[in-house]
Scaffold this motif. Structure first.
Motif, PDB file in Angstrom:
ATOM      1  N   THR A 126       0.836  -1.210   0.000  1.00 18.53           N
ATOM      2  CA  THR A 126       0.000   0.000   0.000  1.00 18.53           C
ATOM      3  C   THR A 126       0.865   1.253   0.000  1.00 18.53           C
ATOM      4  O   THR A 126       0.536   2.246  -0.663  1.00 18.53           O
ATOM      5  CB  THR A 126      -0.931   0.017   1.219  1.00 18.53           C
ATOM      6  N   LEU A 127       1.964   1.224   0.728  1.00 16.07           N
ATOM      7  CA  LEU A 127       2.862   2.384   0.732  1.00 16.07           C
ATOM      8  C   LEU A 127       3.449   2.601  -0.662  1.00 16.07           C
ATOM      9  O   LEU A 127       3.565   3.744  -1.123  1.00 16.07           O
ATOM     10  CB  LEU A 127       3.980   2.174   1.759  1.00 16.07           C
ATOM     11  N   ALA A 128       3.815   1.502  -1.340  1.00 12.12           N
ATOM     12  CA  ALA A 128       4.343   1.630  -2.702  1.00 12.12           C
ATOM     13  C   ALA A 128       3.289   2.198  -3.647  1.00 12.12           C
ATOM     14  O   ALA A 128       3.587   3.050  -4.505  1.00 12.12           O
ATOM     15  CB  ALA A 128       4.824   0.268  -3.193  1.00 12.12           C
ATOM     16  N   VAL A 129       2.035   1.757  -3.484  1.00 13.35           N
ATOM     17  CA  VAL A 129       0.946   2.287  -4.316  1.00 13.35           C
ATOM     18  C   VAL A 129       0.779   3.783  -4.088  1.00 13.35           C
ATOM     19  O   VAL A 129       0.613   4.567  -5.037  1.00 13.35           O
ATOM     20  CB  VAL A 129      -0.363   1.534  -4.023  1.00 13.35           C
ATOM     21  N   PHE A 130       0.833   4.199  -2.823  1.00 17.02           N
ATOM     22  CA  PHE A 130       0.702   5.624  -2.507  1.00 17.02           C
ATOM     23  C   PHE A 130       1.831   6.426  -3.148  1.00 17.02           C
ATOM     24  O   PHE A 130       1.609   7.501  -3.703  1.00 17.02           O
ATOM     25  CB  PHE A 130       0.713   5.838  -0.993  1.00 17.02           C
ATOM     26  N   ALA A 131       3.048   5.916  -3.045  1.00 15.88           N
ATOM     27  CA  ALA A 131       4.201   6.634  -3.591  1.00 15.88           C
ATOM     28  C   ALA A 131       4.105   6.752  -5.116  1.00 15.88           C
ATOM     29  O   ALA A 131       4.370   7.820  -5.684  1.00 15.88           O
ATOM     30  CB  ALA A 131       5.498   5.929  -3.187  1.00 15.88           C
ATOM     31  N   VAL A 132       3.704   5.656  -5.777  1.00 10.66           N
ATOM     32  CA  VAL A 132       3.553   5.692  -7.237  1.00 10.66           C
ATOM     33  C   VAL A 132       2.440   6.657  -7.629  1.00 10.66           C
ATOM     34  O   VAL A 132       2.555   7.410  -8.609  1.00 10.66           O
ATOM     35  CB  VAL A 132       3.261   4.278  -7.772  1.00 10.66           C
ATOM     36  N   GLU A 133       1.372   6.641  -6.863  1.00 15.12           N
ATOM     37  CA  GLU A 133       0.248   7.542  -7.157  1.00 15.12           C
ATOM     38  C   GLU A 133       0.687   9.003  -7.088  1.00 15.12           C
ATOM     39  O   GLU A 133       0.385   9.804  -7.984  1.00 15.12           O
ATOM     40  CB  GLU A 133      -0.891   7.299  -6.165  1.00 15.12           C
ATOM     41  N   ILE A 134       1.417   9.356  -6.017  1.00 12.06           N
ATOM     42  CA  ILE A 134       1.899  10.729  -5.880  1.00 12.06           C
ATOM     43  C   ILE A 134       2.820  11.088  -7.046  1.00 12.06           C
ATOM     44  O   ILE A 134       2.736  12.184  -7.618  1.00 12.06           O
ATOM     45  CB  ILE A 134       2.634  10.913  -4.536  1.00 12.06           C
ATOM     46  N   GLY A 135       3.697  10.153  -7.432  1.00 14.75           N
ATOM     47  CA  GLY A 135       4.602  10.405  -8.556  1.00 14.75           C
ATOM     48  C   GLY A 135       3.852  10.626  -9.860  1.00 14.75           C
ATOM     49  O   GLY A 135       4.188  11.538 -10.633  1.00 14.75           O
ATOM     50  N   LEU A 136       2.835   9.814 -10.124  1.00 16.66           N
ATOM     51  CA  LEU A 136       2.056   9.967 -11.353  1.00 16.66           C
ATOM     52  C   LEU A 136       1.272  11.281 -11.365  1.00 16.66           C
ATOM     53  O   LEU A 136       1.198  11.956 -12.401  1.00 16.66           O
ATOM     54  CB  LEU A 136       1.098   8.781 -11.508  1.00 16.66           C
ATOM     55  N   LEU A 174       2.082  13.983  -9.825  1.00 18.32           N
ATOM     56  CA  LEU A 174       3.056  15.057 -10.011  1.00 18.32           C
ATOM     57  C   LEU A 174       3.485  15.147 -11.470  1.00 18.32           C
ATOM     58  O   LEU A 174       3.656  16.245 -12.015  1.00 18.32           O
ATOM     59  CB  LEU A 174       4.267  14.819  -9.104  1.00 18.32           C
ATOM     60  N   TYR A 175       3.637  13.999 -12.140  1.00 19.83           N
ATOM     61  CA  TYR A 175       4.058  13.982 -13.543  1.00 19.83           C
ATOM     62  C   TYR A 175       2.966  14.563 -14.451  1.00 19.83           C
ATOM     63  O   TYR A 175       3.242  15.289 -15.402  1.00 19.83           O
ATOM     64  CB  TYR A 175       4.385  12.557 -13.971  1.00 19.83           C
ATOM     65  N   VAL A 176       1.700  14.237 -14.137  1.00 17.76           N
ATOM     66  CA  VAL A 176       0.594  14.676 -14.989  1.00 17.76           C
ATOM     67  C   VAL A 176       0.296  16.167 -14.796  1.00 17.76           C
ATOM     68  O   VAL A 176       0.153  16.924 -15.756  1.00 17.76           O
ATOM     69  CB  VAL A 176      -0.667  13.835 -14.698  1.00 17.76           C
ATOM     70  N   HIS A 177       0.215  16.597 -13.534  1.00 20.88           N
ATOM     71  CA  HIS A 177      -0.205  17.975 -13.248  1.00 20.88           C
ATOM     72  C   HIS A 177       0.966  18.966 -13.236  1.00 20.88           C
ATOM     73  O   HIS A 177       0.731  20.174 -13.285  1.00 20.88           O
ATOM     74  CB  HIS A 177      -0.936  18.027 -11.907  1.00 20.88           C
ATOM     75  N   ARG A 178       2.179  18.478 -13.076  1.00 16.39           N
ATOM     76  CA  ARG A 178       3.378  19.332 -13.050  1.00 16.39           C
ATOM     77  C   ARG A 178       3.220  20.436 -11.996  1.00 16.39           C
ATOM     78  O   ARG A 178       2.967  20.172 -10.832  1.00 16.39           O
ATOM     79  CB  ARG A 178       3.653  19.917 -14.441  1.00 16.39           C
ATOM     80  N   GLY A 179       3.375  21.692 -12.412  1.00 15.82           N
ATOM     81  CA  GLY A 179       3.321  22.799 -11.451  1.00 15.82           C
ATOM     82  C   GLY A 179       1.968  22.964 -10.798  1.00 15.82           C
ATOM     83  O   GLY A 179       1.861  23.434  -9.653  1.00 15.82           O
ATOM     84  N   ALA A 180       0.890  22.581 -11.504  1.00 19.14           N
ATOM     85  CA  ALA A 180      -0.454  22.709 -10.931  1.00 19.14           C
ATOM     86  C   ALA A 180      -0.666  21.777  -9.747  1.00 19.14           C
ATOM     87  O   ALA A 180      -1.597  21.968  -8.969  1.00 19.14           O
ATOM     88  CB  ALA A 180      -1.495  22.432 -12.007  1.00 19.14           C
ATOM     89  N   PHE A 181       0.193  20.776  -9.614  1.00 19.34           N
ATOM     90  CA  PHE A 181       0.054  19.821  -8.508  1.00 19.34           C
ATOM     91  C   PHE A 181       0.127  20.528  -7.158  1.00 19.34           C
ATOM     92  O   PHE A 181      -0.595  20.178  -6.223  1.00 19.34           O
ATOM     93  CB  PHE A 181       1.155  18.766  -8.615  1.00 19.34           C
ATOM     94  N   PHE A 182       0.998  21.539  -7.060  1.00 17.70           N
ATOM     95  CA  PHE A 182       1.224  22.196  -5.778  1.00 17.70           C
ATOM     96  C   PHE A 182       0.206  23.301  -5.491  1.00 17.70           C
ATOM     97  O   PHE A 182       0.267  23.939  -4.437  1.00 17.70           O
ATOM     98  CB  PHE A 182       2.637  22.781  -5.737  1.00 17.70           C
ATOM     99  N   LYS A 183      -0.726  23.539  -6.410  1.00 17.28           N
ATOM    100  CA  LYS A 183      -1.744  24.554  -6.173  1.00 17.28           C
ATOM    101  C   LYS A 183      -2.889  24.023  -5.319  1.00 17.28           C
ATOM    102  O   LYS A 183      -3.659  24.811  -4.779  1.00 17.28           O
ATOM    103  CB  LYS A 183      -2.282  25.068  -7.512  1.00 17.28           C
TER     104      LYS A 183
END
Length: 256
Positions: free
Chosen positions: A30-40, A42-51
């Motif tokens: 589950t931790l690996a799934v969470f980490a991959v999800e956050i990475g994906l 971040l990759y899709v939304h780029r700068g908008a991720f942090f908004k």
């Protein structure tokens, strides 16, 4: 939900002895799934991720879980349960409730200040009046503050009051006044502020949904108008030999 259930099961020595390896494996997955999800994300939304503040929340929770639970950082192992709070960001209804609570904070600050003032004044009075009568509850200001907080929650207030009234019969005046002010007035103000904030949040959400539906309807109307205009333009300016036909001639089977 699986992650939260796994973390709870790991607190049981019986379950850990029998299926500890399986629980640990599920926790790592589950931790690996969470980490991959956050990475994906971040990759899709780029700068908008942090908004989005919820993205910050999810990232912090996952990063804390990735810290090695060894040595001085072993205390962070207990913080793995924070991953269960990701349900808040995943369930829209929970997000609305939390957003309403956050919006209610400015109004709650004044109420907290009022409650602190009432408790401080009451604690000083209680220490002066009942310090010798009930030293276990009102010997010093910090002890009095804790006792009055306990009474505000409704825990053993009758026992404390009767102990003091055994030597100071008039003490009921002070305690009833304090309980009425702190519990039935100030704490109900908290409820009023939170309910008002949730009502505004619900109204805002409904208005947003209405605006979205109106936007879709207007877009559809504009699209239909454009289609009708295109059809009429095609009929008004026929192509090829039809251009020689008299004005006003309408092809059989067609209507304006």
């Amino acid at each position: 939900m699986v992650n939260a259930a796994t973390l709870g099961a790991e607190t049981s020595s019986v379950l850990t002895d029998h299926v500890g390896g399986l629980l640990h494996a599920v926790d790592r997955i589950t931790l690996a799934v969470f980490a991959v999800e956050i990475g994906l994300r971040l990759y899709v939304h780029r700068g908008a991720f942090f908004k989005d503040p919820w993205n910050h929340f999810d990232t912090v929770v996952v990063v804390i879980a990735l810290v090695p639970a060894a040595g001085p950082a072993s205390i962070l192992r207990a913080l793995r349960i924070l991953r269960a709070l990701r349900l808040i960001s995943a369930v829209p209804s929970m997000r609305r409730v939390v957003s309403a609570l956050l919006e209610a904070i400015p109004g709650m600050v004044s109420i907290i200040g009022l409650l602190a003032l009432v408790m401080y004044v009451s604690a000083v009075l209680a220490t002066e009046l009942f310090g010798e009568t009930a030293p276990g509850h009102f010997a010093e200001l910090p002890i009095s503050l804790f006792t009055l907080f306990q009474m505000m929650t409704g825990d053993s207030w009758a026992d404390i009051t009767r102990q003091v009234m055994a030597e100071r019969p008039w003490a009921w005046v002070f305690f009833i006044g304090y309980i009425l002010t702190s519990t039935f007035v100030v704490l109900n103000l908290f409820i009023a502020v939170v309910v008002n904030a949730m009502d505004e949040q619900t109204t805002s959400t409904e208005e947003q949904h209405t605006d979205d539906r109106l936007t879709v309807m207007l877009s559809e109307i504009v699209r239909l108008h454009a289609k009708i205009d295109a059809v009429l333009a095609a009929q008004a300016v026929p192509a090829g030999p039809d251009r020689d036909r008299p004005e006003g001639h309408v092809e059989a089977g067609l209507s304006p």
